[in-house]
Design an enzyme around this catalytic site. Sequence first.
Site: not given
Length: 416
Positions: A233, A199-200, A217
């Site tokens: 995490k 997504p990034f 993230e």
Amino acid sequence: MQLLHWSQQFKHVVWLDSNNYSQKHSSFDAVLAVDSYSKIEINCSNAFEHFKKFQTEVNDYIFGYLSYDLKNDVEKLTSNNFDGLHFPDLFFFQPKKIFFIKGNTVEIKYISEFDNEFETDFKKISQLKAKSIKHKANSLKIKLRIHKDDYYQKLNTILKHIHRGDIYEANFCQEFYSENATINPVEIYQNLNKISKPPFATFLKLNANYLLSASPERYLKKDGETIISQPIKGTEKRASTIAEDKMLVEQLKQNPKERAENIMIVDLVRNDLSRIANKGSVKVAELCKVYTFQQVHQLISTVTCKVKNNIHPVDIIKNTFPMGSMTGAPKISAMKIIEEVEETKRGLYSGAVGYFTPNNDFDFNVIIRSILYNETEKYVSYSVGGAITAQSVPEKEYEECLLKAKAMKHVLLNTK
């Protein structure tokens, strides 16, 4: 991908792609920013103050990155490890041309004095073929900066710090690298993005320096008075069958070690946000939720807060930087120990890439699952790490690093 190929004529490029990943806090599907009208590129103390001045004076969209080593500008810390990449510590630029993609629409913003270039640009973009032009790439030999036995020794050093009570979690990273390397950055990015679909995702070009990122993230987003952080995490591999994959998801949900990793960092992020948040506004919207990606399952938590309008957006970042998921806790002690046991200066790895809007909002990812390339030095690097806690088993931590490195290694060794 025609836009990305067209962008390579410029010295400064940022492409951010959500891969249409379903997420609650997305502003667009993808954005391309090219060609600097003004910029800031610094390696110095008081970096955040210089950046604050730049962001205030420009008062426009700016795109760029913050390297992990800006920690030295926030706290009394140093970065003395080996650096084969030599990226500037901080770089942002005000683009002449921006393309926002949402669904089937493209919103285009040009700085007014360059409006007359739109028709020429559109014609060039339309004529480009989607297929990339192949460039000759040499055969890469991937080396380890920390070999397996040394990794175990260093991890045991961290565990001694944990058992002594100096820290209770540290994110320990190692570098994989290739020297005398020639790669096609666009092609490598496309292949990495294709097999990861994060997504990034980010393609960044700063002259001859490149970031090719498949990051899953988010570091920090500001949307009006709302601040959102989404630390990752907790990791589990994907399975070859649906039934086994579902079983691994359930195991990850219940895994006490993986949940402990996540919850410790959630507490750290809550503490960071409390420095700038309105009193009583820090909330955990999601705790240890499993998100599935192409390569791995991950535990992600979402922490939010509210801030007053008069707080400067750069100060929000400075008070929470670097991302807690990439340091450990307590944060300062963990960063000091990380510096002692790691062999490589992190630089842009575990820093953040993103943008500011004209109304002082921003959105930044965490630079993980990424390939860094200095074309001039012919140096390729990718780093991976994991959270070390009292429950860590060295062999399993090492296996997790190799799992996270799998996609980067694959595209580097299999792209012709």
